[in-house]
Design a protein around this motif. Structure first.
Motif, PDB file in Angstrom:
ATOM      1  N   PRO A  88       0.709  -1.250  -0.112  1.00  0.00           N
ATOM      2  CA  PRO A  88       0.022   0.034  -0.005  1.00  0.00           C
ATOM      3  C   PRO A  88       0.677   1.368  -0.051  1.00  0.00           C
ATOM      4  CG  PRO A  88      -0.934  -1.478   1.394  1.00  0.00           C
ATOM      5  CD  PRO A  88       0.573  -2.067   1.044  1.00  0.00           C
ATOM      6  N   TYR A  89       1.943   1.253   0.523  1.00  0.00           N
ATOM      7  CA  TYR A  89       2.906   2.437   0.661  1.00  0.00           C
ATOM      8  C   TYR A  89       4.127   2.253  -0.572  1.00  0.00           C
ATOM      9  CZ  TYR A  89       0.685   1.277   4.805  1.00  0.00           C
ATOM     10  OH  TYR A  89      -0.482   0.840   5.694  1.00  0.00           O
ATOM     11  N   ALA A  90       3.726   1.023  -1.386  1.00  0.00           N
ATOM     12  CA  ALA A  90       5.006   0.952  -2.374  1.00  0.00           C
ATOM     13  C   ALA A  90       4.576   0.416  -3.683  1.00  0.00           C
ATOM     14  CB  ALA A  90       5.863  -0.256  -1.643  1.00  0.00           C
ATOM     15  N   PRO A  91       3.754   1.411  -4.549  1.00  0.00           N
ATOM     16  CA  PRO A  91       3.435   0.811  -5.827  1.00  0.00           C
ATOM     17  C   PRO A  91       4.374   0.299  -6.685  1.00  0.00           C
ATOM     18  CG  PRO A  91       3.749   3.349  -5.538  1.00  0.00           C
ATOM     19  CD  PRO A  91       3.839   2.687  -4.286  1.00  0.00           C
ATOM     20  N   THR A  92       5.490   0.671  -6.607  1.00  0.00           N
ATOM     21  CA  THR A  92       6.500   0.219  -7.622  1.00  0.00           C
ATOM     22  C   THR A  92       6.723  -1.573  -7.284  1.00  0.00           C
ATOM     23  OG1 THR A  92       7.755   1.867  -8.313  1.00  0.00           O
ATOM     24  CG2 THR A  92       8.762   0.114  -8.740  1.00  0.00           C
ATOM     25  N   LEU A  93       6.885  -1.766  -5.882  1.00  0.00           N
ATOM     26  CA  LEU A  93       6.951  -2.943  -5.187  1.00  0.00           C
ATOM     27  C   LEU A  93       5.998  -3.760  -5.545  1.00  0.00           C
ATOM     28  CD1 LEU A  93       8.426  -5.005  -3.444  1.00  0.00           C
ATOM     29  CD2 LEU A  93       7.367  -3.948  -1.460  1.00  0.00           C
ATOM     30  N   SER A 242       4.435  -0.817  11.399  1.00  0.00           N
ATOM     31  CA  SER A 242       4.380   0.484  12.230  1.00  0.00           C
ATOM     32  C   SER A 242       4.520   1.684  11.294  1.00  0.00           C
ATOM     33  CB  SER A 242       5.664   0.345  13.165  1.00  0.00           C
ATOM     34  OG  SER A 242       6.852   0.494  12.638  1.00  0.00           O
ATOM     35  N   VAL A 243       4.242   2.848  11.818  1.00  0.00           N
ATOM     36  CA  VAL A 243       4.428   3.979  11.170  1.00  0.00           C
ATOM     37  C   VAL A 243       5.992   4.277  10.467  1.00  0.00           C
ATOM     38  CG1 VAL A 243       4.539   6.500  10.866  1.00  0.00           C
ATOM     39  CG2 VAL A 243       2.498   5.099  11.855  1.00  0.00           C
ATOM     40  N   PRO A 244       6.901   3.847  11.155  1.00  0.00           N
ATOM     41  CA  PRO A 244       8.182   3.958  10.589  1.00  0.00           C
ATOM     42  C   PRO A 244       8.594   2.792   9.648  1.00  0.00           C
ATOM     43  CG  PRO A 244       8.358   4.572  13.218  1.00  0.00           C
ATOM     44  CD  PRO A 244       6.922   3.899  12.881  1.00  0.00           C
ATOM     45  N   TRP A 245       7.972   1.839   9.938  1.00  0.00           N
ATOM     46  CA  TRP A 245       8.196   0.500   8.916  1.00  0.00           C
ATOM     47  C   TRP A 245       7.636   1.168   7.703  1.00  0.00           C
ATOM     48  CZ3 TRP A 245       5.242  -2.820   6.030  1.00  0.00           C
ATOM     49  CH2 TRP A 245       6.106  -3.881   5.739  1.00  0.00           C
ATOM     50  N   ARG A 246       6.388   1.592   7.612  1.00  0.00           N
ATOM     51  CA  ARG A 246       5.682   2.031   6.366  1.00  0.00           C
ATOM     52  C   ARG A 246       6.461   3.252   5.604  1.00  0.00           C
ATOM     53  NH1 ARG A 246      -0.468   2.703   8.665  1.00  0.00           N
ATOM     54  NH2 ARG A 246      -0.783   0.597   9.423  1.00  0.00           N
ATOM     55  N   THR A 247       7.081   4.077   6.489  1.00  0.00           N
ATOM     56  CA  THR A 247       7.944   5.131   5.840  1.00  0.00           C
ATOM     57  C   THR A 247       9.133   4.331   5.085  1.00  0.00           C
ATOM     58  OG1 THR A 247       7.196   6.673   7.158  1.00  0.00           O
ATOM     59  CG2 THR A 247       9.365   7.067   6.390  1.00  0.00           C
ATOM     60  N   ALA A 248       9.737   3.190   5.747  1.00  0.00           N
ATOM     61  CA  ALA A 248      10.880   2.710   5.253  1.00  0.00           C
ATOM     62  C   ALA A 248      10.388   1.984   4.074  1.00  0.00           C
ATOM     63  CB  ALA A 248      11.503   1.673   6.347  1.00  0.00           C
ATOM     64  N   ALA A 249       9.172   1.423   3.940  1.00  0.00           N
ATOM     65  CA  ALA A 249       8.938   0.612   2.934  1.00  0.00           C
ATOM     66  C   ALA A 249       8.668   1.539   1.599  1.00  0.00           C
ATOM     67  CB  ALA A 249       7.500  -0.007   2.922  1.00  0.00           C
ATOM     68  N   THR A 250       8.385   3.072   1.970  1.00  0.00           N
ATOM     69  CA  THR A 250       8.010   4.024   0.851  1.00  0.00           C
ATOM     70  C   THR A 250       9.382   4.241   0.167  1.00  0.00           C
ATOM     71  OG1 THR A 250       6.110   4.626   1.719  1.00  0.00           O
ATOM     72  CG2 THR A 250       7.381   6.206   0.278  1.00  0.00           C
ATOM     73  N   GLU A 251      10.355   4.402   1.151  1.00  0.00           N
ATOM     74  CA  GLU A 251      11.806   4.338   0.575  1.00  0.00           C
ATOM     75  C   GLU A 251      12.373   3.437  -0.155  1.00  0.00           C
ATOM     76  OE1 GLU A 251      13.801   5.297   4.232  1.00  0.00           O
ATOM     77  OE2 GLU A 251      13.255   7.391   4.562  1.00  0.00           O
ATOM     78  N   VAL A 252      12.027   1.922   0.354  1.00  0.00           N
ATOM     79  CA  VAL A 252      12.386   1.027  -0.478  1.00  0.00           C
ATOM     80  C   VAL A 252      11.913   1.364  -1.982  1.00  0.00           C
ATOM     81  CG1 VAL A 252      12.064  -1.567  -0.862  1.00  0.00           C
ATOM     82  CG2 VAL A 252      12.830  -0.591   1.485  1.00  0.00           C
ATOM     83  N   ASP A 253      10.566   1.310  -1.933  1.00  0.00           N
ATOM     84  CA  ASP A 253       9.989   1.600  -3.194  1.00  0.00           C
ATOM     85  C   ASP A 253      10.705   2.838  -4.173  1.00  0.00           C
ATOM     86  OD1 ASP A 253       7.395   0.445  -4.493  1.00  0.00           O
ATOM     87  OD2 ASP A 253       7.145   2.662  -4.859  1.00  0.00           O
ATOM     88  N   GLY A 254      11.056   3.696  -3.740  1.00  0.00           N
ATOM     89  CA  GLY A 254      11.453   4.555  -4.315  1.00  0.00           C
ATOM     90  C   GLY A 254      12.993   4.382  -4.765  1.00  0.00           C
ATOM     91  N   LEU A 255      13.673   3.524  -3.946  1.00  0.00           N
ATOM     92  CA  LEU A 255      14.903   2.814  -4.525  1.00  0.00           C
ATOM     93  C   LEU A 255      14.745   1.766  -5.783  1.00  0.00           C
ATOM     94  CD1 LEU A 255      17.940   2.174  -4.205  1.00  0.00           C
ATOM     95  CD2 LEU A 255      17.300   0.267  -2.187  1.00  0.00           C
ATOM     96  N   ALA A 257      12.043   2.064  -7.885  1.00  0.00           N
ATOM     97  CA  ALA A 257      11.815   2.756  -9.056  1.00  0.00           C
ATOM     98  C   ALA A 257      13.165   3.447  -9.715  1.00  0.00           C
ATOM     99  CB  ALA A 257      11.031   3.776  -8.527  1.00  0.00           C
ATOM    100  N   ARG A 258      14.106   3.944  -8.757  1.00  0.00           N
ATOM    101  CA  ARG A 258      15.062   4.674  -9.312  1.00  0.00           C
ATOM    102  C   ARG A 258      15.988   3.457 -10.219  1.00  0.00           C
ATOM    103  NH1 ARG A 258      19.148   6.847 -11.099  1.00  0.00           N
ATOM    104  NH2 ARG A 258      20.401   8.429 -10.013  1.00  0.00           N
ATOM    105  N   LEU A 259      16.393   2.288  -9.523  1.00  0.00           N
ATOM    106  CA  LEU A 259      17.061   1.295 -10.225  1.00  0.00           C
ATOM    107  C   LEU A 259      16.338   0.674 -11.618  1.00  0.00           C
ATOM    108  CD1 LEU A 259      17.913  -0.493  -7.184  1.00  0.00           C
ATOM    109  CD2 LEU A 259      19.614   0.791  -8.780  1.00  0.00           C
ATOM    110  N   VAL A 260      15.104   0.453 -11.541  1.00  0.00           N
ATOM    111  CA  VAL A 260      14.409  -0.124 -12.612  1.00  0.00           C
ATOM    112  C   VAL A 260      14.434   1.067 -13.747  1.00  0.00           C
ATOM    113  CG1 VAL A 260      12.051  -0.403 -13.663  1.00  0.00           C
ATOM    114  CG2 VAL A 260      12.876  -1.322 -11.213  1.00  0.00           C
ATOM    115  N   ASP A 261      14.327   2.153 -13.425  1.00  0.00           N
ATOM    116  CA  ASP A 261      14.195   3.505 -14.596  1.00  0.00           C
ATOM    117  C   ASP A 261      15.519   3.475 -15.237  1.00  0.00           C
ATOM    118  OD1 ASP A 261      11.451   3.701 -14.005  1.00  0.00           O
ATOM    119  OD2 ASP A 261      11.665   5.653 -12.921  1.00  0.00           O
ATOM    120  N   GLY A 262      16.438   3.293 -14.284  1.00  0.00           N
ATOM    121  CA  GLY A 262      18.058   3.489 -14.846  1.00  0.00           C
ATOM    122  C   GLY A 262      18.702   2.446 -15.385  1.00  0.00           C
TER     123      GLY A 262
END
Length: 404
Positions: A88-93, A242-255, A257-262
């Motif tokens: 839910p916090y990681a659409p790329t994943l 937890s909220v911090p875990w969800r934030t970390a999942a969002t950061e993983v998703d950004g990672l 996305a960046r790798l896939v795009d590049g």
């Protein structure tokens, strides 16, 4: 044993909610070495890159035909059963899992040091000898914490297996390892990743940029191995979902996305994990340091809260086993070393590594843990999330395969 190919359960593991059916999470899983495990990831990648002798145990060759560059990203703590909690916090994943995701098993114990060396060597834990988070050094009463390991014992002696990165480099593959700067040169890094050029990167942007730069350099076969620790850290400190875990999942998703795009056109990205994780409620915690029944006859305690290795005084094995079985009851299984090896958890264990396993091996069931509040770091007692045992929540990990 649960089927690790089953659809991941969309609810975090925690016994705090009596209405949650935890069965699929908590059924035991045996590592599937030799075809569907973390140990098979790098050998399969090397086979794709044409390294002589490498075997494509995961069947990636057709899917990655023409690929000359492979990036392998290990996301610490992103188990197969944690993926639907994160999506839910990681659409790329979510998209990658739906289109390319498949489950693997990690090795045993389901803990970071063991898994990093399992990935790096392409072998089961029994072969490489890093058989837990912490291990008694045979012939001593010293316990080696693999995350605090520098150079003693020598990583080349403690972990004698040639790494996949060494095999790749010997075959002419350009090999780079990208991880936190502070991990460079540690005993664990040398044990798992010797053979690769080490590049430090802090944060998801730096990790993605450094991995892509290494992937795009040169024109020959290339292997890049990257590691991201933050999801696991927040799971430990605050709990899965937890909220911090969800934030970390969002950061993983950004990672991701960046790798896939590049990714270059002739490249592929493999995403996996070292283990899953589950939350351990306060009522499911034993403390061996406050219960004399659990210390009687025990000389050295190693392992971690979900898997304990007990090294006992001579002649005390049966008494210690009886005491731990009585105190823990259905919360754990208490096995002899021989029984634990016979399960297949470690794969074949050579004679020189057997003494690293406890005389007794205590493996927690359900969401239980055995803490040591006085003899280990007080931080462990304050953690929410744990791993190490053989439940599906801890043992089953994803493999995502992306072509450039």
């Amino acid at each position: 044993m649960t089927d690790p190919t089953a659809t991941p359960h969309p609810v975090p593991v925690s016994s705090g909610d009596p209405g949650v059916d935890k069965g699929p999470f908590l059924a035991p899983v045996v590592p599937e070495y030799g075809g569907r495990s973390l140990a098979d990831v790098l050998p399969s990648a090397l086979a794709v890159l044409g390294v002589p002798g490498a075997v494509d145990l995961l069947g990636l060759a057709d899917e990655l035909a023409g690929v000359r560059r492979v990036a392998v990203l290990l996301v610490d703590g992103l188990g197969w059963h944690q993926v639907p909690i994160a999506t839910p916090y990681a659409p790329t994943l979510a998209g990658l899992t739906a289109t390319t995701g498949r489950p693997l098993t990690c090795g045993f114990p389901s803990t970071t040091p063991t898994s990093l060396v399992t990935l790096g060597t392409g072998t089961a834990s029994g072969a490489h000898g890093v058989l837990g988070f912490s291990l008694r050094i045979p012939g001593t009463d010293r316990v080696l914490n693999h995350l605090e390991w520098v150079d003693e014992p020598s990583p080349l002696r403690w972990q004698p297996v040639t790494t996949a990165l060494q095999r790749a480099r010997a075959a002419g593959v350009a090999v780079t390892v990208v991880s936190r700067p502070e991990f460079g040169g540690t005993g664990l890094t040398v044990a798992a990743n010797r053979g690769g050029d080490y590049r430090g990167a802090t944060g998801v942007e730096a990790l993605a940029a450094t991995m892509l730069a290494a992937l795009g350099a040169g024109t020959g076969p290339t292997l890049v191995s990257g590691y991201h620790p933050d999801l696991d850290r927040h799971g430990h400190l605050s709990g899965v979902d937890s909220v911090p875990w969800r934030t970390a999942a969002t950061e993983v998703d950004g990672l991701l996305a960046r790798l896939v795009d590049g990714l270059p056109p002739d490249a592929a990205l493999l995403v996996t994990a070292d283990h899953g994780q589950l939350n351990v409620p306060a009522g499911h915690r034993f403390d061996l340091d406050t219960d004399p029944r659990l210390t009687a006859g025990v000389r050295v305690v190693a392992g971690e809260p979900r898997v304990r290795y007990l090294h006992v005084v001579p002649g005390a094995t049966e008494d210690v086993r009886a005491a731990w079985s009585q105190v823990l009851g259905a919360a754990a299984r208490v096995l002899t070393r021989e029984e634990a090896v016979a399960t297949g958890w470690f794969g074949p264990v050579p004679e020189e590594h057997l003494a690293r396993v406890g005389d007794l091996v205590v493996v927690c069931n359900d969401t239980y843990a055995v803490l040591a509040s006085r003899s280990e770091s007080p931080m462990l007692s304050r953690l929410v999330g744990f791993h190490g045992a053989d439940t599906a929540a801890e043992m089953t990990i994803p493999l995502l395969v992306v072509r450039g």
